[in-house]
Design a protein around this motif. Structure first.
Motif, PDB file in Angstrom:
ATOM      1  N   TRP A  55     -24.752 -50.303 112.385  1.00 50.94           N
ATOM      2  CA  TRP A  55     -24.911 -48.949 111.866  1.00 50.94           C
ATOM      3  C   TRP A  55     -25.583 -49.008 110.497  1.00 50.94           C
ATOM      4  O   TRP A  55     -25.481 -49.983 109.756  1.00 50.94           O
ATOM      5  N   LYS A  56     -26.266 -47.911 110.151  1.00 51.77           N
ATOM      6  CA  LYS A  56     -26.904 -47.774 108.856  1.00 51.77           C
ATOM      7  C   LYS A  56     -26.514 -46.438 108.257  1.00 51.77           C
ATOM      8  O   LYS A  56     -26.567 -45.391 108.931  1.00 51.77           O
ATOM      9  N   ALA A  57     -26.113 -46.499 106.979  1.00 54.82           N
ATOM     10  CA  ALA A  57     -25.876 -45.280 106.210  1.00 54.82           C
ATOM     11  C   ALA A  57     -27.140 -44.997 105.405  1.00 54.82           C
ATOM     12  O   ALA A  57     -27.621 -45.871 104.671  1.00 54.82           O
ATOM     13  N   ILE A  58     -27.647 -43.776 105.540  1.00 56.81           N
ATOM     14  CA  ILE A  58     -28.932 -43.434 104.923  1.00 56.81           C
ATOM     15  C   ILE A  58     -28.727 -42.257 103.978  1.00 56.81           C
ATOM     16  O   ILE A  58     -28.025 -41.291 104.315  1.00 56.81           O
ATOM     17  N   GLN A  59     -29.364 -42.364 102.797  1.00 55.40           N
ATOM     18  CA  GLN A  59     -29.356 -41.259 101.842  1.00 55.40           C
ATOM     19  C   GLN A  59     -30.797 -40.921 101.484  1.00 55.40           C
ATOM     20  O   GLN A  59     -31.613 -41.800 101.202  1.00 55.40           O
ATOM     21  N   GLU A  60     -31.132 -39.640 101.493  1.00 58.43           N
ATOM     22  CA  GLU A  60     -32.460 -39.171 101.147  1.00 58.43           C
ATOM     23  C   GLU A  60     -32.370 -38.248  99.939  1.00 58.43           C
ATOM     24  O   GLU A  60     -31.567 -37.307  99.930  1.00 58.43           O
ATOM     25  N   ILE A  61     -33.197 -38.548  98.908  1.00 62.01           N
ATOM     26  CA  ILE A  61     -33.223 -37.752  97.677  1.00 62.01           C
ATOM     27  C   ILE A  61     -34.647 -37.278  97.469  1.00 62.01           C
ATOM     28  O   ILE A  61     -35.591 -38.070  97.592  1.00 62.01           O
ATOM     29  N   PRO A  62     -34.873 -36.005  97.133  1.00 59.01           N
ATOM     30  CA  PRO A  62     -36.235 -35.535  96.832  1.00 59.01           C
ATOM     31  C   PRO A  62     -36.841 -36.361  95.685  1.00 59.01           C
ATOM     32  O   PRO A  62     -36.205 -36.547  94.634  1.00 59.01           O
ATOM     33  N   TYR A  63     -38.046 -36.859  95.918  1.00 58.97           N
ATOM     34  CA  TYR A  63     -38.684 -37.717  94.910  1.00 58.97           C
ATOM     35  C   TYR A  63     -38.961 -36.940  93.627  1.00 58.97           C
ATOM     36  O   TYR A  63     -38.928 -37.505  92.530  1.00 58.97           O
ATOM     37  N   SER A  64     -39.177 -35.645  93.748  1.00 56.95           N
ATOM     38  CA  SER A  64     -39.416 -34.825  92.557  1.00 56.95           C
ATOM     39  C   SER A  64     -38.181 -34.772  91.664  1.00 56.95           C
ATOM     40  O   SER A  64     -38.300 -34.696  90.436  1.00 56.95           O
ATOM     41  N   LYS A  65     -37.010 -34.842  92.256  1.00 52.08           N
ATOM     42  CA  LYS A  65     -35.785 -34.858  91.459  1.00 52.08           C
ATOM     43  C   LYS A  65     -35.626 -36.188  90.735  1.00 52.08           C
ATOM     44  O   LYS A  65     -35.179 -36.237  89.581  1.00 52.08           O
ATOM     45  N   VAL A  66     -36.005 -37.275  91.421  1.00 48.64           N
ATOM     46  CA  VAL A  66     -35.901 -38.593  90.786  1.00 48.64           C
ATOM     47  C   VAL A  66     -36.823 -38.678  89.581  1.00 48.64           C
ATOM     48  O   VAL A  66     -36.477 -39.258  88.540  1.00 48.64           O
ATOM     49  N   THR A  67     -38.027 -38.100  89.705  1.00 47.96           N
ATOM     50  CA  THR A  67     -39.030 -38.218  88.641  1.00 47.96           C
ATOM     51  C   THR A  67     -39.045 -37.006  87.720  1.00 47.96           C
ATOM     52  O   THR A  67     -40.041 -36.785  87.016  1.00 47.96           O
ATOM     53  N   ALA A  68     -37.984 -36.221  87.722  1.00 47.63           N
ATOM     54  CA  ALA A  68     -37.962 -35.040  86.857  1.00 47.63           C
ATOM     55  C   ALA A  68     -38.041 -35.450  85.388  1.00 47.63           C
ATOM     56  O   ALA A  68     -38.814 -34.879  84.603  1.00 47.63           O
ATOM     57  N   ASN A  69     -37.251 -36.433  84.987  1.00 43.03           N
ATOM     58  CA  ASN A  69     -37.293 -36.915  83.601  1.00 43.03           C
ATOM     59  C   ASN A  69     -38.629 -37.591  83.292  1.00 43.03           C
ATOM     60  O   ASN A  69     -39.084 -37.578  82.145  1.00 43.03           O
ATOM     61  N   TYR A  70     -39.237 -38.175  84.328  1.00 43.13           N
ATOM     62  CA  TYR A  70     -40.516 -38.869  84.115  1.00 43.13           C
ATOM     63  C   TYR A  70     -41.596 -37.888  83.658  1.00 43.13           C
ATOM     64  O   TYR A  70     -42.441 -38.223  82.824  1.00 43.13           O
ATOM     65  N   GLY A  71     -41.567 -36.661  84.181  1.00 46.56           N
ATOM     66  CA  GLY A  71     -42.551 -35.659  83.770  1.00 46.56           C
ATOM     67  C   GLY A  71     -42.438 -35.342  82.291  1.00 46.56           C
ATOM     68  O   GLY A  71     -43.451 -35.236  81.583  1.00 46.56           O
ATOM     69  N   ARG A  72     -41.203 -35.222  81.782  1.00 48.18           N
ATOM     70  CA  ARG A  72     -41.022 -34.936  80.360  1.00 48.18           C
ATOM     71  C   ARG A  72     -41.477 -36.121  79.504  1.00 48.18           C
ATOM     72  O   ARG A  72     -42.137 -35.938  78.480  1.00 48.18           O
ATOM     73  N   ILE A  73     -41.103 -37.307  79.955  1.00 46.02           N
ATOM     74  CA  ILE A  73     -41.521 -38.498  79.210  1.00 46.02           C
ATOM     75  C   ILE A  73     -43.041 -38.646  79.242  1.00 46.02           C
ATOM     76  O   ILE A  73     -43.672 -39.040  78.251  1.00 46.02           O
ATOM     77  N   PHE A  74     -43.657 -38.312  80.378  1.00 45.00           N
ATOM     78  CA  PHE A  74     -45.119 -38.411  80.494  1.00 45.00           C
ATOM     79  C   PHE A  74     -45.807 -37.501  79.473  1.00 45.00           C
ATOM     80  O   PHE A  74     -46.770 -37.901  78.807  1.00 45.00           O
ATOM     81  N   LYS A  75     -45.316 -36.255  79.341  1.00 44.53           N
ATOM     82  CA  LYS A  75     -45.907 -35.343  78.368  1.00 44.53           C
ATOM     83  C   LYS A  75     -45.728 -35.861  76.949  1.00 44.53           C
ATOM     84  O   LYS A  75     -46.654 -35.783  76.124  1.00 44.53           O
ATOM     85  N   PHE A  76     -44.551 -36.401  76.664  1.00 48.15           N
ATOM     86  CA  PHE A  76     -44.306 -36.926  75.317  1.00 48.15           C
ATOM     87  C   PHE A  76     -45.221 -38.116  75.017  1.00 48.15           C
ATOM     88  O   PHE A  76     -45.843 -38.199  73.944  1.00 48.15           O
ATOM     89  N   VAL A  77     -45.321 -39.054  75.969  1.00 46.65           N
ATOM     90  CA  VAL A  77     -46.172 -40.235  75.770  1.00 46.65           C
ATOM     91  C   VAL A  77     -47.636 -39.826  75.653  1.00 46.65           C
ATOM     92  O   VAL A  77     -48.387 -40.383  74.838  1.00 46.65           O
ATOM     93  N   LEU A  78     -48.059 -38.834  76.455  1.00 48.66           N
ATOM     94  CA  LEU A  78     -49.447 -38.369  76.382  1.00 48.66           C
ATOM     95  C   LEU A  78     -49.747 -37.776  75.009  1.00 48.66           C
ATOM     96  O   LEU A  78     -50.785 -38.091  74.390  1.00 48.66           O
ATOM     97  N   PHE A  79     -48.842 -36.957  74.504  1.00 48.43           N
ATOM     98  CA  PHE A  79     -49.036 -36.373  73.172  1.00 48.43           C
ATOM     99  C   PHE A  79     -49.055 -37.464  72.102  1.00 48.43           C
ATOM    100  O   PHE A  79     -49.911 -37.460  71.200  1.00 48.43           O
TER     101      PHE A  79
END
Length: 586
Positions: free
Chosen positions: A266-290
């Protein structure tokens, strides 16, 4: 412009590269941390699922080895209708001891007898027992007595149960129980226990599902999208015990994490929206870009200021050098705040001073050369008067029919005329040899037969040019000073050849020679002038003034006796007139 372009490349490219690497590392770490958290959650799910499976396997094993249950089930099979109720009650009480904790999920227990027939606890079978007995798992368990086999999901074979699949386990009791007629015990359970495991997980955007080895869904969270379980995803999940990957589900990217439930497949599977995982990445990306843009702007401003500070003195230096090329030697460079440029300015100013000093030295050398040439001409008797006088003597000797006087006068006149009737300061070597022969004719008449002359002239050297009045003073010294004490057997050897890119002329004699003190005197100061006013030291000085210090005269002793004068001059292929010709007429 080149420096500006290089600075833009050297500043922008490294900073953008570093910023990109930082974002990539952060994104990778963020994904890794999220994956680790989801794996921890899945490990809890798989542990709970394994516990439930172990509970089923324990209950099946306990029932399969319980002698009372086996004997009661055997008696129930052998009893008549009047006694069956008693054995059914006894069997129900005995089974409740092991199935009490999972009574809500137990669907049925089936006892298969060796001589045929099946007793079903709770629910009856809808499928013929012979079909079940012929299945592969049934035959396999008959070979593995007292070994509980977890059968994962099986098709539901019970009356009144609408669930298509049920969790199943089976055990074949050992033949050790001689009073038992039980061949197989088959358990059917619903997935309620596994549903509870998933309901205990956080109610967020994540979805959970437990699938069997065959890809059948055991249980899933309420928000799970059944279409996401594709054959390609199942195939990828089967390849490892646990892991993660990015999958496209409908129109969204999902982070899929999976883990194995024990050894069940048997396999237990969990699926998470990738946009939720990278939500903090978007903020960090804007900060690093600036921050990247700000750092690039600051660095470029500082770099352009430094380039301007460095190139401005260089532009000044270029302008000053252009003035120097135009002949302006007073184009000095002022002081600079930059130490290196200040040192460069001092070096440039020092170079100008050295150039002016060299020019003054050159002028002084030219003046010394002209003075030496003037002294050479000044030392001569007035050429017009001398030639006219010689011509009168020649006419008088011709009238008096005195051939010796006429020949000697003619030789002297040719010698003097050749020295003054040719323009420039250079003379062809072949003409110089002819003049020397005229001079030797006069000296032979003057001194008699006290000496003889040998000539060894390389024909290739005769077409070269040399300064006037170089060889005659040396030959005169050999005759006047070298042969002074000799009555006969005097010998002078004149050699000329081209060697190592220079014209080498050697005049040697077997005369009195020179002492070491005299040789040293030549190296330190001029020797006395001869009748021409051109001593050997003066000849040496003229050669170096015209051609440099690599050329000149070397005096050595001529073994066994005498003096050797070695002259080295550059090869000159044509007469380059440096002065206006002095034309003399008889």
């Amino acid at each position: 412009m080149t420096l500006h372009i290089l600075l833009v490349v050297m500043v922008v490219f490294p900073i953008v590269t570093i910023s990109t690497m930082i974002l990539q590392v952060y994104k990778r770490d963020l994904l890794q941390q999220t994956t680790e958290r989801t794996l921890q959650t899945l490990h809890a799910v798989t542990y709970s699922a394994q516990q439930e499976i172990s509970k089923i396997e324990y209950a099946a094993a306990a029932v399969g080895v319980d002698r009372d249950i086996l004997s009661t089930a055997t008696s129930l099979h052998q009893a008549d209708e009047s006694n069956r109720f008693k054995y059914i009650n006894d069997l129900t009480l005995a089974l409740s001891r092991y199935t009490y904790s999972m009574s809500s999920q137990l669907l049925a227990i089936h006892f298969f007898y060796k001589d045929g027939g099946v007793y079903s606890f709770k629910q009856n079978l809808t499928k013929d027992e012979q079909e079940l007995r012929s299945e592969a798992w049934y035959q396999k368990l008959l070979q593995q007595k007292d070994n509980v086999q977890f059968l994962s999901l099986q098709q539901t074979l019970l009356y009144g149960v609408t669930v298509p699949l049920a969790v199943a386990a089976a055990i074949a009791p050992s033949d050790y129980h001689t009073l038992s007629n039980i061949e197989m015990i088959y358990f059917s359970l619903n997935e309620e226990a596994f549903d509870k495991i998933l309901r205990q997980q956080p109610n967020d955007d994540s979805t959970y599902v437990i699938v069997s080895k065959e890809g059948q869904v055991v249980t899933a969270s309420y928000n799970w999208d059944q279409s996401s379980l594709t054959p390609a995803k199942l195939e990828q999940i089967r390849g490892a015990r646990e892991g993660h990957f990015i999958d496209q589900v409908s129109d969204r990217q999902m982070l899929v994490t999976y883990a194995s439930v024990g050894d069940t497949g048997w396999k237990a599977i969990q699926e998470i929206p990738y946009s939720k995982v990278t939500a903090n990445y978007g903020r960090i990306f804007k900060f690093v870009l600036f921050a990247t843009i700000a750092v690039i702007v600051v660095f470029l401003l500082i770099s352009f200021y430094l380039v301007h500070s460095l190139t401005r003195p260089i532009h000044v230096l270029v302008r000053k050098m252009s003035l120097v090329m135009e002949g302006e030697l007073n184009a000095k460079i002022g002081t600079s705040k930059i130490a290196e440029m200040a040192a460069l300015g001092r070096t440039f100013n020092h170079m100008l001073d050295q150039i002016k000093l060299l020019l003054r030295q050159r002028e002084e050398q030219e003046q010394a050369k002209r003075k030496a040439e003037f002294a050479a001409l000044q030392s001569q008797i007035n050429p017009h008067f001398l030639i006219n006088t010689l011509n009168a003597i020649k006419l008088m000797a011709l009238i008096s029919r005195t051939d010796n006087i006429r020949n000697m006068t003619n030789a002297l006149m040719r010698l003097v005329s050749s020295s003054f009737n040719r323009g420039g300061v250079l003379i062809r070597f072949s003409d110089e040899i002819a003049n020397l022969k005229h001079y030797l004719y006069i000296m032979e008449i003057r001194y008699g037969n006290k000496f003889e002359v040998e000539w060894h002239i390389d024909p290739q050297s005769e077409s070269k040019y040399l300064l006037k009045l170089l060889l005659q003073p040396i030959l005169e010294n050999s005759i006047v000073h070298g042969m002074a004490g000799k009555e006969t057997s005097g010998k002078i050897v004149i050699e000329a050849r081209i060697y190592e890119g220079s014209l080498h002329i050697v005049i040697s004699d077997n005369g009195e020679g020179m002492t070491d003190e005299q040789l040293e005197e030549f190296r330190t100061r001029r020797s006395p002038h001869t009748f021409t006013g051109m001593g050997v030291a003066n000849v040496h000085h003229r050669i170096q003034l015209h051609h440099g210090e690599d050329y000149g005269i070397i005096l050595t002793a001529n073994e066994p006796k005498g003096t050797k004068v070695s002259m080295k001059i550059p090869i000159i292929h044509r007469d380059q007139e440096e002065e206006r010709p002095l034309r003399l007429e008889a």
